[in-house]
Write a protein that holds these residues in place. Structure first.
Motif, PDB file in Angstrom:
ATOM      1  N   GLU A 270       0.809  -1.221   0.000  1.00 15.96           N
ATOM      2  CA  GLU A 270       0.000   0.000   0.000  1.00 15.96           C
ATOM      3  C   GLU A 270       0.844   1.274   0.000  1.00 15.96           C
ATOM      4  O   GLU A 270       0.364   2.335  -0.394  1.00 15.96           O
TER       5      GLU A 270
ATOM      6  N   ASN B 285       0.890  -1.626  -6.071  1.00 16.29           N
ATOM      7  CA  ASN B 285      -0.019  -1.393  -4.954  1.00 16.29           C
ATOM      8  C   ASN B 285      -1.340  -2.079  -5.281  1.00 16.29           C
ATOM      9  O   ASN B 285      -2.063  -1.626  -6.179  1.00 16.29           O
ATOM     10  N   PRO B 286      -1.685  -3.154  -4.586  1.00 20.15           N
ATOM     11  CA  PRO B 286      -2.925  -3.875  -4.901  1.00 20.15           C
ATOM     12  C   PRO B 286      -4.173  -3.003  -4.861  1.00 20.15           C
ATOM     13  O   PRO B 286      -5.141  -3.270  -5.586  1.00 20.15           O
ATOM     14  N   VAL B 287      -4.161  -1.959  -4.051  1.00 15.22           N
ATOM     15  CA  VAL B 287      -5.331  -1.073  -3.946  1.00 15.22           C
ATOM     16  C   VAL B 287      -5.630  -0.414  -5.289  1.00 15.22           C
ATOM     17  O   VAL B 287      -6.794  -0.133  -5.608  1.00 15.22           O
TER      18      VAL B 287
ATOM     19  N   PHE C 272      -8.400  -2.031  -7.424  1.00 13.60           N
ATOM     20  CA  PHE C 272      -9.747  -2.221  -6.884  1.00 13.60           C
ATOM     21  C   PHE C 272     -10.863  -1.707  -7.793  1.00 13.60           C
ATOM     22  O   PHE C 272     -11.977  -2.228  -7.763  1.00 13.60           O
TER      23      PHE C 272
ATOM     24  N   SER D 295      -7.896 -17.214  -4.782  1.00 15.94           N
ATOM     25  CA  SER D 295      -8.051 -15.763  -4.632  1.00 15.94           C
ATOM     26  C   SER D 295      -9.011 -15.169  -5.658  1.00 15.94           C
ATOM     27  O   SER D 295      -9.736 -14.213  -5.354  1.00 15.94           O
TER      28      SER D 295
ATOM     29  N   LYS E 176     -12.711  -5.718  -3.496  1.00 20.16           N
ATOM     30  CA  LYS E 176     -11.846  -4.910  -2.648  1.00 20.16           C
ATOM     31  C   LYS E 176     -11.232  -5.710  -1.497  1.00 20.16           C
ATOM     32  O   LYS E 176     -10.744  -5.132  -0.517  1.00 20.16           O
ATOM     33  N   ASN E 177     -11.255  -7.030  -1.628  1.00 22.17           N
ATOM     34  CA  ASN E 177     -10.605  -7.874  -0.638  1.00 22.17           C
ATOM     35  C   ASN E 177      -9.097  -7.772  -0.848  1.00 22.17           C
ATOM     36  O   ASN E 177      -8.554  -8.304  -1.818  1.00 22.17           O
ATOM     37  N   TYR E 178      -8.419  -7.080   0.056  1.00 20.09           N
ATOM     38  CA  TYR E 178      -7.000  -6.784  -0.141  1.00 20.09           C
ATOM     39  C   TYR E 178      -6.147  -8.044  -0.218  1.00 20.09           C
ATOM     40  O   TYR E 178      -5.241  -8.146  -1.057  1.00 20.09           O
ATOM     41  N   GLU E 179      -6.427  -8.998   0.652  1.00 25.11           N
ATOM     42  CA  GLU E 179      -5.621 -10.217   0.658  1.00 25.11           C
ATOM     43  C   GLU E 179      -5.712 -10.941  -0.680  1.00 25.11           C
ATOM     44  O   GLU E 179      -4.694 -11.348  -1.260  1.00 25.11           O
TER      45      GLU E 179
ATOM     46  N   ARG F 205      -6.665  -9.678  -3.659  1.00 28.25           N
ATOM     47  CA  ARG F 205      -6.121  -8.899  -4.761  1.00 28.25           C
ATOM     48  C   ARG F 205      -4.589  -8.807  -4.683  1.00 28.25           C
ATOM     49  O   ARG F 205      -3.904  -8.770  -5.716  1.00 28.25           O
ATOM     50  N   SER F 206      -4.041  -8.787  -3.474  1.00 22.31           N
ATOM     51  CA  SER F 206      -2.580  -8.757  -3.350  1.00 22.31           C
ATOM     52  C   SER F 206      -1.978 -10.095  -3.776  1.00 22.31           C
ATOM     53  O   SER F 206      -0.939 -10.127  -4.445  1.00 22.31           O
TER      54      SER F 206
END
Length: 388
Positions: free
Chosen positions: A17, A180-182, A185, A230, A239-242, A244-245
């Protein structure tokens, strides 16, 4: 593992992030003139553009913008970028976007100072690059291609009805990439799942080759299992960060050359998919999805043990009482079920393909060695028909 190989990946990655904080450090390594490449403007809506420009300005950079990089970058767009880079004596190309923007930026980096026509020299004749190369950095906003950590570039020539990929050497790899995975989103679901299948296809096209006990295959199986888990989470909760990362990291390792080591690899699905894209301008990952099942059903008998292993090690299918052929079928059925669950295109007709296009697609398909079966032109026609 069989054969001999060397491995080097010069791209430095910044992941997480706070990854963009490292941009100012990387910018110190390059001159003042920056060519900022991006797509249709989504980075402005998301705020990424403002964040990047702020850092560029703080670092005293002279920014020349090149927006409008399309999902299938064209030859005309390549020439436009080369002209702009030469005119402004560009020191660094900073790509902000998905794989197409990264691919495009690498094409500009090798083509700007090419003596002669870069399309003919580098994408048709596949000659070695012998001119100045402009360094590239990437800020990734969409995952799928792995372009952030490889030398790959794909350019479409609509006049010739050709979409050609070129894998350049390590001197063309991005010098750095910010992940940045965010940033992923807000991608529309259609583009998101197309990227998911692109990742899966990259792994499968390396995995389905060779028959030795190869560490690269064990890594590939782990990457596929991670992606499957995933992706199913991400389609329900983008928007699940885990999730998407994990997907972002899997995409990078799927095509940064690691799992190709000691493998012959089979890129025929990409060859057919790219030929479809040249004719239809369809989204890349969806062209791969539409032809994959027909292709793998066509070749499975030639690499039966690997397809049986795929069923057991990737999909967890119990091998008890099943022949290799039954396992292979079960594995491909599991793949089909997953594709339906995430919502990719399953048929070429959905992409606008009709029988009148078959010949152009066949003409644009490069027939490669490396897989379990070398296709004929008639085989490609059969695959197209089975994919409709």
């Amino acid at each position: 593992m069989l054969g001999n190989f060397n491995y080097c990946n010069p791209t430095r990655l910044y992941f997480g992030e706070n990854a963009l904080d490292s941009l100012k450090y990387e910018l110190q390594k390059f001159g003042r003139n920056i060519l900022l490449t991006y797509g249709g403007g989504s980075i402005k809506k998301s705020g990424i553009y403002d964040d990047v420009i702020k850092i560029l300005n703080l670092c005293g950079k002279n920014v020349i913008e090149l927006p409008g990089v399309m999902s299938n970058p064209t030859l005309e767009k390549l020439y436009e970028g080369c002209e702009l880079a030469r005119k402004n004596n560009i020191d660094l190309i900073l790509a902000v976007g998905g794989g197409s923007v990264c691919d495009y930026s690498k094409a500009v980096s090798v083509s700007t100072y090419c003596e002669g026509d870069a399309w003919e020299k580098y994408f048709i004749n596949m000659e070695e690059v012998n001119n100045k190369i402009i360094p590239v950095g990437c800020i990734l906003t969409m995952v799928g291609t792995g372009s952030e950590m490889n030398g790959g570039s794909v350019i479409t020539n609509h006049a010739k009805k050709l979409k050609v990929g070129r894998v350049f050497g390590e001197d063309v790899f991005p010098k750095f990439s910010i992940l940045n995975p965010v940033y992923t989103f807000t991608i529309p679901k259609y583009q998101m799942v197309a990227g998911f299948f692109d990742i899966m296809s990259h792994i499968m096209e390396q995995y389905f080759s060779g028959d030795d006990d190869n560490t690269s295959d064990y890594i590939a199986e782990g990457l596929m299992k991670s992606l499957i888990t995933s992706s199913l989470i991400a389609v329900e909760d983008p928007k699940n960060y885990e999730a998407r990362s994990n997907i972002m990291w899997t995409a990078t390792w799927a095509l940064n050359t690691l799992i190709a080591k000691a493998k012959s690899t089979d890129w025929e699905v990409h060859m057919i998919g790219q030929a479809v894209g040249a004719v239809t301008n369809a989204t890349h990952g969806m062209t791969l999805a539409a032809v994959s099942l027909a292709y793998y059903n066509k070749i499975k008998s030639y690499g039966l043990k690997k397809f049986a292993r795929f069923a057991v090690n990737v999909w967890g299918i119990n091998p008890a009482g099943k022949t290799d052929n039954e396992l292979a079928d079960a594995g491909l059925k599991a793949l089909e079920d997953w594709m339906n669950k995430i919502g990719v295109v399953m048929h070429l007709a959905e992409l606008g393909v009709n029988e009148s296009m078959y010949q152009d697609i066949v003409d644009g398909t490069f027939l490669l060695e490396g897989g379990y079966k070398i296709l004929t032109r008639d085989d490609v026609i059969e695959i197209l028909k089975a994919s409709m």
